[in-house]
Design a protein around this motif. Structure first.
Motif, PDB file in Angstrom:
ATOM      1  N   THR A  54      52.893 -51.685 -14.200  1.00 56.94           N
ATOM      2  CA  THR A  54      54.185 -51.230 -13.691  1.00 56.94           C
ATOM      3  C   THR A  54      54.025 -50.189 -12.588  1.00 56.94           C
ATOM      4  O   THR A  54      54.841 -50.118 -11.666  1.00 56.94           O
ATOM      5  N   THR A  55      52.977 -49.384 -12.655  1.00 59.15           N
ATOM      6  CA  THR A  55      52.746 -48.400 -11.600  1.00 59.15           C
ATOM      7  C   THR A  55      52.510 -49.082 -10.260  1.00 59.15           C
ATOM      8  O   THR A  55      53.127 -48.718  -9.246  1.00 59.15           O
ATOM      9  N   PRO A  60      45.629 -38.340 -17.013  1.00 58.84           N
ATOM     10  CA  PRO A  60      46.695 -39.106 -17.657  1.00 58.84           C
ATOM     11  C   PRO A  60      46.525 -39.059 -19.168  1.00 58.84           C
ATOM     12  O   PRO A  60      45.466 -38.689 -19.685  1.00 58.84           O
ATOM     13  N   VAL A  61      47.566 -39.454 -19.878  1.00 61.91           N
ATOM     14  CA  VAL A  61      47.469 -39.644 -21.321  1.00 61.91           C
ATOM     15  C   VAL A  61      46.970 -41.060 -21.556  1.00 61.91           C
ATOM     16  O   VAL A  61      47.577 -42.026 -21.090  1.00 61.91           O
ATOM     17  N   MET A  62      45.843 -41.206 -22.240  1.00 63.31           N
ATOM     18  CA  MET A  62      45.297 -42.519 -22.554  1.00 63.31           C
ATOM     19  C   MET A  62      46.027 -43.050 -23.783  1.00 63.31           C
ATOM     20  O   MET A  62      45.654 -42.782 -24.912  1.00 63.31           O
ATOM     21  N   ARG A  63      47.059 -43.832 -23.521  1.00 66.39           N
ATOM     22  CA  ARG A  63      47.999 -44.213 -24.569  1.00 66.39           C
ATOM     23  C   ARG A  63      47.446 -45.215 -25.563  1.00 66.39           C
ATOM     24  O   ARG A  63      47.777 -45.207 -26.736  1.00 66.39           O
ATOM     25  N   GLN A  64      46.595 -46.150 -25.099  1.00 62.69           N
ATOM     26  CA  GLN A  64      46.128 -47.216 -25.986  1.00 62.69           C
ATOM     27  C   GLN A  64      44.847 -47.831 -25.439  1.00 62.69           C
ATOM     28  O   GLN A  64      44.650 -47.914 -24.226  1.00 62.69           O
ATOM     29  N   GLY A  92      50.498 -41.493 -16.538  1.00 66.74           N
ATOM     30  CA  GLY A  92      50.211 -40.346 -15.689  1.00 66.74           C
ATOM     31  C   GLY A  92      51.445 -39.533 -15.364  1.00 66.74           C
ATOM     32  O   GLY A  92      52.492 -39.651 -16.008  1.00 66.74           O
ATOM     33  N   ALA A  93      51.333 -38.721 -14.314  1.00 59.32           N
ATOM     34  CA  ALA A  93      52.417 -37.823 -13.923  1.00 59.32           C
ATOM     35  C   ALA A  93      53.676 -38.578 -13.514  1.00 59.32           C
ATOM     36  O   ALA A  93      54.788 -38.065 -13.638  1.00 59.32           O
ATOM     37  N   SER A  94      53.521 -39.808 -13.036  1.00 57.64           N
ATOM     38  CA  SER A  94      54.678 -40.603 -12.615  1.00 57.64           C
ATOM     39  C   SER A  94      55.530 -41.050 -13.802  1.00 57.64           C
ATOM     40  O   SER A  94      56.686 -41.455 -13.626  1.00 57.64           O
ATOM     41  N   GLY A  95      54.969 -41.007 -14.998  1.00 65.00           N
ATOM     42  CA  GLY A  95      55.680 -41.466 -16.182  1.00 65.00           C
ATOM     43  C   GLY A  95      55.682 -42.970 -16.347  1.00 65.00           C
ATOM     44  O   GLY A  95      56.354 -43.500 -17.230  1.00 65.00           O
ATOM     45  N   GLY A 109      62.141 -49.597  -4.282  1.00 68.21           N
ATOM     46  CA  GLY A 109      63.508 -49.486  -4.771  1.00 68.21           C
ATOM     47  C   GLY A 109      63.669 -49.709  -6.259  1.00 68.21           C
ATOM     48  O   GLY A 109      64.735 -49.442  -6.815  1.00 68.21           O
ATOM     49  N   VAL A 110      62.613 -50.188  -6.917  1.00 67.36           N
ATOM     50  CA  VAL A 110      62.701 -50.503  -8.348  1.00 67.36           C
ATOM     51  C   VAL A 110      62.651 -49.225  -9.177  1.00 67.36           C
ATOM     52  O   VAL A 110      61.829 -48.348  -8.936  1.00 67.36           O
ATOM     53  N   GLN A 111      63.533 -49.123 -10.148  1.00 67.58           N
ATOM     54  CA  GLN A 111      63.525 -48.008 -11.078  1.00 67.58           C
ATOM     55  C   GLN A 111      63.321 -48.513 -12.495  1.00 67.58           C
ATOM     56  O   GLN A 111      63.902 -49.533 -12.885  1.00 67.58           O
ATOM     57  N   LEU A 112      62.492 -47.805 -13.265  1.00 65.90           N
ATOM     58  CA  LEU A 112      62.222 -48.166 -14.649  1.00 65.90           C
ATOM     59  C   LEU A 112      62.935 -47.202 -15.574  1.00 65.90           C
ATOM     60  O   LEU A 112      63.169 -46.044 -15.233  1.00 65.90           O
TER      61      LEU A 112
END
Length: 321
Positions: free
Chosen positions: A172-173, A133-137, A153-156, A181-184
């Motif tokens: 959120t993941t 994954p990208v370690m964002r913070q 990660g790959a899921s965005g 059913g939830v979309q971000l």
């Protein structure tokens, strides 16, 4: 408690990184700005190649002393990063140390009194680089005996990884996995913790805010028009509110966070971060060329913009901040 965000827009995976174009900082060493470390408030600026610049704070070193730590060249299996791969820094609560994380390898470099509590680099030791994954913070826990790493990660979607005494309260993941059913909308760009470390928020580029643990949801910019994507979040002093900042310098206050001005509509390079004054009212904004903008009583202690480069500053951090 998780609060659902509902729509809006914005593309780019890791929007903040997408705005970071231009020359990387040429220096390979840390720099102190000549300010008195005993000042009542201060800040550090950090650059993608691992440079750490001190303003009203002490300097304890920087990853840039070893060019291999935050390389500006392409990494195996990853996209080229001409400005370096160290995108985040967090200070200890007393300002006597800090951590810097390589966002592509997950290696954490510690300085001063910052402790070693593990790293994504060790956790993902057997993972091929292109699947990391990208370690964002990186965000310090309340007593600095741990930290969170905010990952994409790959899921965005955003994932919160905990180390030391930093608690896990959801992300959120995990929420989307539990509620298929939830979309971000938008992309995860940052997180902030409550002052007591018992909760945290995630923020997405469309202005959606997600609250976990004891963090209180106080509103968001989701479903509201934005002139530019949100790039960062900062908690209020009490933890009962927060500030969002967009890349055009727009500032949005929620809960007991106080709006003290913005740079929206004014000329400047893209804003990349916001930091609350830990010793009083106000906050700072920083642009990707290292220019500092002060609001509401936050003191001006220095800037990197006089170096003449652009596109290499990734953010700022403060004492207890």
């Amino acid at each position: 408690m998780f609060r659902t965000k509902r729509s809006v827009r914005v593309a780019a995976m890791v929007a903040l990184a997408a705005s970071m174009t231009g020359a990387a900082l040429a220096s390979s060493t840390s720099v102190a700005a000549g300010k008195d470390p005993s000042a009542s408030a201060g800040y550090w600026l950090f650059t993608g190649n691992g440079g750490v610049f001190s303003y009203g704070t002490a300097n304890f070193g920087a990853p840039a002393s070893d060019p291999a730590r935050c390389p500006v060249a392409p990494l195996s299996g990853r996209a080229p990063q001409p400005n370096g791969t160290c995108w985040s820094m967090a200070a200890t609560h007393d300002g006597n140390g800090y951590w810097v994380i390589n966002s592509f390898t997950g290696a954490i470099y510690r300085f001063g009194n910052a402790g070693n509590f593990g790293s994504p680099h060790a956790k993902f030791a057997n993972t091929s680089p292109e699947f990391l994954p990208v370690m964002r913070q990186i965000v310090a826990s309340a007593d600095s005996l741990g930290y969170w790493v905010y990952e994409v990660g790959a899921s965005g979607m955003g994932t919160v990884d905990r180390y030391g005494d930093a608690g896990f309260f959801g992300d959120t993941t995990s929420y989307v996995k539990q509620h298929p059913g939830v979309q971000l909308n938008g992309q995860p760009v940052g997180m902030a913790a409550t002052p007591d470390g018992k909760g945290y928020w995630e923020v997405y580029s469309d202005g959606g805010v997600f609250a976990f643990g004891a963090a209180r949801f106080a509103g968001s910019m989701a479903n509201r028009p934005l002139a530019a994507p949100i790039v960062a979040i900062a908690a209020s002093a009490t933890g009962n509110g927060y500030l969002l900042v967009a890349s055009d310098g727009g500032v949005f206050a929620f809960g007991d966070a106080r709006f003290a001005g913005s740079r929206a509509g004014l000329p400047h390079e893209p804003i990349v971060d916001i930091a609350r004054n830990p010793e009083g009212p106000g906050y700072w904004l920083v642009s990707n060329n290292g220019e500092i903008f002060t609001f509401g009583g936050a003191p001006f202690l220095g800037t990197l913009s006089t170096f003449g480069g652009r596109g290499y500053v990734y953010g700022m951090t403060t004492k207890r901040g």
